[in-house]
Motif scaffolding. Structure first.
Motif, PDB file in Angstrom:
ATOM      1  N   GLU A 168       0.840  -1.065   0.240  1.00 49.97           N
ATOM      2  CA  GLU A 168      -0.113   0.116  -0.012  1.00 49.97           C
ATOM      3  C   GLU A 168       1.040   1.123   0.018  1.00 49.97           C
ATOM      4  O   GLU A 168       0.748   2.375  -0.415  1.00 49.97           O
TER       5      GLU A 168
ATOM      6  N   ARG B  57      -8.670   0.071  -1.529  1.00 54.06           N
ATOM      7  CA  ARG B  57      -9.685  -0.338  -1.090  1.00 54.06           C
ATOM      8  C   ARG B  57     -10.873  -0.773  -1.013  1.00 54.06           C
ATOM      9  O   ARG B  57     -11.548  -1.162   0.412  1.00 54.06           O
TER      10      ARG B  57
ATOM     11  N   GLU C 148     -12.979   1.855   8.174  1.00 57.46           N
ATOM     12  CA  GLU C 148     -12.532   2.510   6.766  1.00 57.46           C
ATOM     13  C   GLU C 148     -11.890   3.996   6.460  1.00 57.46           C
ATOM     14  O   GLU C 148     -11.641   4.164   6.650  1.00 57.46           O
TER      15      GLU C 148
END
Length: 715
Positions: A73, A89, A168
């Protein structure tokens, strides 16, 4: 739909995926295809064309899969920006959700559905001739206690999705602030756009802006750049670039014909000289047009105003500047290369009318798209198809043909029609009045998403007239009951849709069919081999709505037809590997919103949850399990309360950065020796590219020197 029709669709799409993977593994190695499959590496100089024959190029290899899988990432963030990280994501978020739902759906709910006998008993000896409806909740009889398993699954998946959404949102918010701290000072952090600037008699817009900000922001104001109407200039520069490319092609290629006859028997003239004179004429027109643009009459009444600190720009942006709120209207400035300059060339009335045109066009497109949806629904019903086309009766009796028509063809037709929707929505968003390309793409993303949800999901579920669909909205009390009847009935179609549309779109993204075909067509007419390589940017407005729509199908159908989940997981695994590969080799960021696409994702998931819960209320009512139906009622309320909490807790950080972050970063800049140079560049950062000087060759008669510099062509 029979299981055999689904298996046929799975077989066809699996074969296409394998074929695309093999072809990609071979074609990407061919030097002539580098512009298609590795344009980013080629443009950045990380890959060079190889000459000479090599047998290894003809052997497919899975090395690209390993490289894509190993991409971290942090590496993705440093090379493609935070928007790419957020996009990936979304895929990993969906994988987590449907892995969790898959365990419940496949190992608990699917066996429970199979044990029902509401429709028919499943013939395991002849499994392929069973209806897919036998594997859905429709196969459970009314009042069955086994429906409590589905009730529990609804609660568990809702809780799990909400937990992941919170995690998230929190993670991306923190990542967004960390990304802000880690990047170098950017012009848009110090700049705002000011519109509706009042101009007093005898003064210009520039003088009004300078006078106003020196008076009310004397300690933080740095400079400004007034915007002009430059649509004519942009057109002239575009023509000049085309002529320059033709001229350099003629000069660089000795095999090119440099002379042409006028008519059949006319005199011969020099093409290089002809293009050179046309280029000189354009130069003269540019000079005249620039002199007109520099006049106050061509000023738009808008300006980019820059400040010495980020906090100073934020204060000016958030505060009302005048007692008249319609004057000195401020908004955040986009990145300089993200500005959509044609926006400023249109008048206020034109932009206002454009918004009305966009609304009407979206409604018209939505109604028009019902035609292919109704055709597709006809294809899924063989009896209806035989009524429409009696001459096909003999062909439809062939098992394989009927399986292809009912299982594969309907989804393929919808997929092809959906291809034209993202470009149309992007165009409509561009005339709607947004000042930057990123806002245009976010608007187009929203339009494509809700267009897909309405026209693919609801139009398919409530396949009928437009008036019937409108009547459903006008009677909200009956929505859960109607959804409970209609949604399970379309389970087999959406399972086939995931296989056809999902798997095919993922593999075609890897193979890049349209760019590959276009490169084959263009090669014979290509000007020269050393043309500047065009590196594409990922079309978020095309790809993100597709992933979110599959997320809606998965959340909606996980407890109705759990059989959809394995096919969704296959699609998401393909997307995970393929898009990581594309970020490495193909796509380069053209702008950076620092994760502003995530609120769209969050809202879409909340809508999917509420829709699923409404269907659950209707299903349990329909199945005469009134207690379960009553206990589901709090779920939509709790989900919407959770959404409101997230909106208050996280969304403000996606609209603007907090004061503590801005002030901390401004203090760090005090000790940065490069800030003086940054301020010097900031003064001209928002100059319209059409107003930048064009460098002509000092020797216009020379055939070996270009009339426009190569640097100008890249603008």
């Amino acid at each position: 739909m029979l299981v055999s029709a689904l298996l046929t669709s799975v077989g066809i799409n699996s074969g296409l995926c394998v074929l695309f993977f093999i072809l990609y593994s071979i074609l990407r190695k061919q030097p002539s295809n580098y512009e298609v499959y590795i344009p980013r590496l080629l443009a950045e100089g990380n890959s060079k064309r190889r000459t000479g024959f090599n047998l290894e190029r003809l052997i497919p290899s899975p090395g690209w899969v390993k490289r894509a899988w190993k991409l971290s990432e942090d590496d993705l963030l440093s090379t493609s920006g935070l928007d790419a990280v957020v996009f990936m994501r979304v895929i990993t978020f969906s994988l987590r959700v449907f892995l969790f739902a898959g365990v419940i759906g496949i190992f608990v709910l699917l066996p429970v559905n199979c044990t029902g006998d509401q429709l028919n008993d499943i013939d395991f000896a002849d499994l392929s001739n069973n209806s897919l409806d036998l594997f859905t909740i429709s196969n459970l009889e009314s009042g069955s206690k086994r429906l409590w398993a589905h009730f529990s699954a609804v609660y568990l998946v809702t809780a799990f999705v909400c937990y992941l959404l919170y995690y998230e949102y929190k993670y991306i918010t923190a990542k967004r602030i960390a990304y802000f701290h880690s990047t170098k000072p950017q012009p848009h952090q110090f700049t705002i756009l000011v519109r509706s600037i009042p101009v007093s008699a005898g003064s210009s817009v520039s003088e009004s802006v300078e006078r106003f900000f020196l008076e009310y922001h004397p300690f933080t104001y740095l400079s400004h750049m007034v915007v002009h109407r430059t649509s004519k200039l942009q057109s002239l520069i575009k023509d000049a670039k085309k002529l320059y490319k033709r001229l350099t092609h003629l000069q660089s290629d000795p095999n090119q014909q440099k002379y042409r006859h006028i008519g059949l028997f006319g005199r011969k003239f020099d093409l290089v000289d002809h293009y050179g004179k046309k280029l000189e004429d354009i130069e003269e027109n540019l000079r005249l047009e620039r002199s007109e643009v520099s006049l106050a009459a061509e000023e738009v009444g808008a300006a980019f105003v820059s400040f010495k600190t980020r906090y100073g720009a934020a204060v000016a942006f958030h505060m009302q500047q005048s007692t008249n709120p319609t004057q000195w209207v401020t908004e955040q400035a986009p990145e300089p290369h993200d500005v959509y300059w044609p926006f400023f060339s249109s008048s206020f009335m034109k932009r206002w009318l454009s918004k009305i045109v966009v609304i009407v066009a979206c409604i018209f497109l939505t109604i028009l798209f019902l035609i292919p949806v109704l055709v597709v629904q006809g294809l899924t019903n063989l009896n209806q198809l035989e009524i429409w086309f009696p001459f096909l009766k003999s062909i439809l009796t062939i098992t394989f043909i009927s399986q292809v028509i009912t299982g594969y063809l309907p989804s393929l037709i919808l997929l092809l029609f959906l291809k034209i929707v993202p470009p149309i929505m992007e165009f409509l968003s561009s005339i709607q009045g947004y000042i930057c390309h990123s806002d245009i793409e976010k608007s187009a993303c929203n339009k494509v998403l809700w267009f897909t949800i309405w026209n693919i999901f609801f139009a398919t579920v409530f396949s009928g007239s437009v008036l019937y669909q409108v009547s459903i909205i006008l009677e909200p009390k009956n929505i859960p009951a109607r959804l409970a009847v209609a949604v399970p009935a379309q389970a087999s179609f959406f399972i086939a849709y995931v296989v056809t549309s999902g798997w095919t779109s993922a593999s075609s993204e890897l193979f890049r069919i349209i760019p590959f075909i276009w490169s084959l067509i263009r090669k014979p007419f290509s000007c020269c081999s050393d043309e500047e390589i065009e590196v594409p940017a990922i079309p978020y407005h095309r790809d993100l709505p597709r992933i979110l729509f599959f997320g809606l199908l998965g959340i909606t159908y996980f407890f109705l037809a759990p059989l959809i989940l394995p096919f969704l997981l296959v699609y998401l695994c393909l997307a995970y590997v393929i898009y990581r590969n594309q970020f490495i080799n193909v796509y380069a960021p053209k702008y950076e919103t620092a994760g502003k696409f995530w609120p769209i994702v969050h809202n879409s998931m909340i809508f999917s949850l509420v829709l699923m819960q409404a269907i659950a209320v209707g299903i349990f009512t329909l199945k005469k399990l009134s207690l379960a139906s009553t206990l589901v009622f709090p779920l939509p309320v709790l989900t919407l309360l959770f959404n409101e909490y997230c909106r208050k807790r996280f969304l403000p950080n996606f609209i603007a950065y907090p004061a503590e972050v801005l002030i901390k970063r401004d203090r760090e800049d005090r000790n940065d020796p490069t800030m003086e140079e940054f301020y010097d560049n900031l003064v001209t950062a928002y100059q319209d590219p059409a107003l930048l000087p064009i460098q002509f060759s000092p020797n216009a008669d020379s055939l070996n020197s270009p009339l426009i510099s190569a640097a100008e062509v890249r603008h």
